[in-house]
Design a protein around this motif. Structure first.
Motif, PDB file in Angstrom:
ATOM      1  N   GLY A 282       0.780  -1.225   0.000  1.00  0.00           N
ATOM      2  CA  GLY A 282       0.000   0.000   0.000  1.00  0.00           C
ATOM      3  C   GLY A 282       0.814   1.279   0.000  1.00  0.00           C
ATOM      4  O   GLY A 282       0.272   2.353  -0.258  1.00  0.00           O
ATOM      5  N   VAL A 283       2.118   1.179   0.274  1.00  0.00           N
ATOM      6  CA  VAL A 283       2.975   2.367   0.280  1.00  0.00           C
ATOM      7  C   VAL A 283       3.404   2.691  -1.155  1.00  0.00           C
ATOM      8  O   VAL A 283       3.745   1.794  -1.929  1.00  0.00           O
ATOM      9  CB  VAL A 283       4.220   2.146   1.163  1.00  0.00           C
ATOM     10  N   ARG A 284       3.370   3.966  -1.521  1.00  0.00           N
ATOM     11  CA  ARG A 284       3.785   4.371  -2.856  1.00  0.00           C
ATOM     12  C   ARG A 284       5.301   4.339  -2.977  1.00  0.00           C
ATOM     13  O   ARG A 284       6.018   4.732  -2.052  1.00  0.00           O
ATOM     14  CB  ARG A 284       3.257   5.767  -3.174  1.00  0.00           C
ATOM     15  N   PHE A 285       5.800   3.888  -4.110  1.00  0.00           N
ATOM     16  CA  PHE A 285       7.253   3.796  -4.319  1.00  0.00           C
ATOM     17  C   PHE A 285       7.927   5.167  -4.164  1.00  0.00           C
ATOM     18  O   PHE A 285       9.059   5.257  -3.721  1.00  0.00           O
ATOM     19  CB  PHE A 285       7.557   3.224  -5.711  1.00  0.00           C
ATOM     20  N   ARG A 286       7.233   6.226  -4.515  1.00  0.00           N
ATOM     21  CA  ARG A 286       7.842   7.547  -4.453  1.00  0.00           C
ATOM     22  C   ARG A 286       8.117   8.000  -3.023  1.00  0.00           C
ATOM     23  O   ARG A 286       8.919   8.913  -2.800  1.00  0.00           O
ATOM     24  CB  ARG A 286       6.976   8.565  -5.180  1.00  0.00           C
ATOM     25  N   GLU A 287       7.471   7.364  -2.041  1.00  0.00           N
ATOM     26  CA  GLU A 287       7.680   7.740  -0.644  1.00  0.00           C
ATOM     27  C   GLU A 287       9.097   7.405  -0.167  1.00  0.00           C
ATOM     28  O   GLU A 287       9.620   8.038   0.749  1.00  0.00           O
ATOM     29  CB  GLU A 287       6.662   7.029   0.254  1.00  0.00           C
ATOM     30  N   ILE A 288       9.717   6.409  -0.781  1.00  0.00           N
ATOM     31  CA  ILE A 288      11.074   6.012  -0.384  1.00  0.00           C
ATOM     32  C   ILE A 288      12.026   7.189  -0.528  1.00  0.00           C
ATOM     33  O   ILE A 288      12.833   7.481   0.363  1.00  0.00           O
ATOM     34  CB  ILE A 288      11.544   4.809  -1.233  1.00  0.00           C
TER      35      ILE A 288
END
Length: 403
Positions: A282-288
């Motif tokens: 559920g976490v967006r890749f861009r959050e990394i």
């Protein structure tokens, strides 16, 4: 300032670091007969604080006389033994140091010939001619694969081997060892485990691992240069075994490293750990990238934007792309069964990079140091599994882990 002596000038010079009246002088500068103005320090504390940048003056002085000096003779001897400088992404060699506007003190050295892989080792499709065939045209460059249970088990096994190979390399790092010798350790340990060193001949990369020293951001080519006291070196290992790849890297201290470099390396380690802690369905890749950029910026460092993490499995590189910088436009949301790498590259100065004439070695544009850490990760139903995680047998080389 070990071996320092009083400045033998009637006029008092200014400290190179702080500008105060200087009463001590670097003995190495005296030995090399360098100008006193650039070698004077007020106290040993100022000298120690300046050492990581000041010692480059010594190397540059040596390199300026490379043609007739010991270094030139050494490289000439290496050329006679088949060691040559790398050009054109590994497709060409030359006996002479290429001309380049070097950004820092580091220089390429000649590289040895390609290491052999036994015929019984399963090899990727680029092993012979240097050209990946399946990877570039695969649908997995656009779709993030959900791994099967069989693929996951094979990746666990391969990533454990990759970790053991990297640990073997870590154990031999010390002043005086060449990065080519590190490459041999990586190559031999990979072969002994029944694997293939994935970087070897991948798009013509000439070695079995990447060794990135000081201002090298990534993709440094192992060569004849001996590591020096005070260097930092990243070793990047990928193993191909049972049809899948496992990828990880760490940045190590060589001997006595200055405090700024220690802070850079620890911050980079923390950037990776903080990024991993966010991974779950559920976490967006861009959050990394947001997490990494926030921690690096708060520490006074910059995040490289030219290279990113990547999907991995039966392909070495595939979707998703994992940018490490803030305000990126990475597409997609994490799902259980996905595998990818996070591998932040953090610079002491500006984030921009330059490419050496070999076509592989990316260095910082301002010549300041860079560090990197990497893991291969599996998104699970409840969070994340670090497939390349440290083992009980992994060498305890990072001071912050000892605490």
């Amino acid at each position: 300032m070990a071996g320092g002596s009083d400045v033998a000038e009637a006029a008092v010079l200014s400290c190179v670091r702080c500008g105060k009246p200087a009463h001590l002088q670097c003995s190495k500068c005296m030995e090399l007969k360098l100008p006193r103005e650039g070698a004077a320090f007020c106290t040993q504390d100022c000298f120690k604080a300046s050492w990581s940048s000041h010692k480059s003056v010594h190397l540059k002085a040596k390199l300026s006389s490379q043609g007739a000096g010991t270094l030139g003779e050494q490289n000439s001897n290496l050329a006679n033994e088949g060691w040559l400088y790398c050009l054109k992404k590994g497709q060409a060699r030359t006996p002479k140091l290429p001309h380049f506007d070097w950004t820092g003190a580091l220089r390429p050295y000649p590289i040895s010939s390609r290491r052999a892989v036994p015929a019984n080792i399963d090899q990727p499709d680029w092993a012979i001619d240097g050209l990946p065939k399946i990877e570039p045209n695969s649908n997995l460059q656009h779709v993030v694969e959900i791994k099967t249970s069989d693929q996951i088990e094979r990746m666990r096994e391969t990533c454990r081997i990759a970790r053991e190979v990297l640990d073997a390399a870590a154990r031999v790092i010390r002043p005086g060892i060449t990065t080519d010798e590190i490459d041999k350790v990586v190559h031999d340990a990979t072969i002994a485990a029944g694997g293939y060193p994935s970087p070897l001949n991948y798009h013509f990369f000439p070695k079995s691992c990447c060794t990135s020293v000081n201002e090298v951001i990534c993709h440094g080519i192992p060569d004849a240069r001996k590591l020096e006291d005070g260097d930092i070196v990243n070793v990047d290992v990928t193993v191909y075994y049972k049809g899948v790849h496992g990828d990880l890297n760490e940045t190590y201290f060589v001997g006595n490293v200055d405090e700024e470099s220690k802070r850079l390396v620890q911050c980079t380690y923390e950037c990776l750990e903080k990024a991993i802690s966010t991974v779950k369905p559920g976490v967006r890749f861009r959050e990394i990238g947001e997490v990494i950029n926030r921690h690096a910026s708060m520490s006074g460092f910059s995040v490289v934007k030219s290279y990113c993490g990547h999907g991995i499995g039966e392909l070495f590189h595939c979707a998703p792309n994992i940018p490490h910088y803030g305000r990126n436009k990475a597409v997609g949301v994490m799902k259980a069964g996905q595998t990818f790498t996070i591998e932040p590259m953090i610079n002491a100065g500006v984030w921009r990079d330059r490419m050496w004439p070999d076509g592989w070695t990316a260095v910082t544009a301002d010549g300041k140091r860079s560090a990197q850490f990497e893991h291969t990760l599996l998104v699970t139903e409840s969070g994340v599994e670090v497939l390349t995680g440290r083992l009980a047998s992994s060498p305890n080389v990072f001071p912050w882990l000892k605490a």
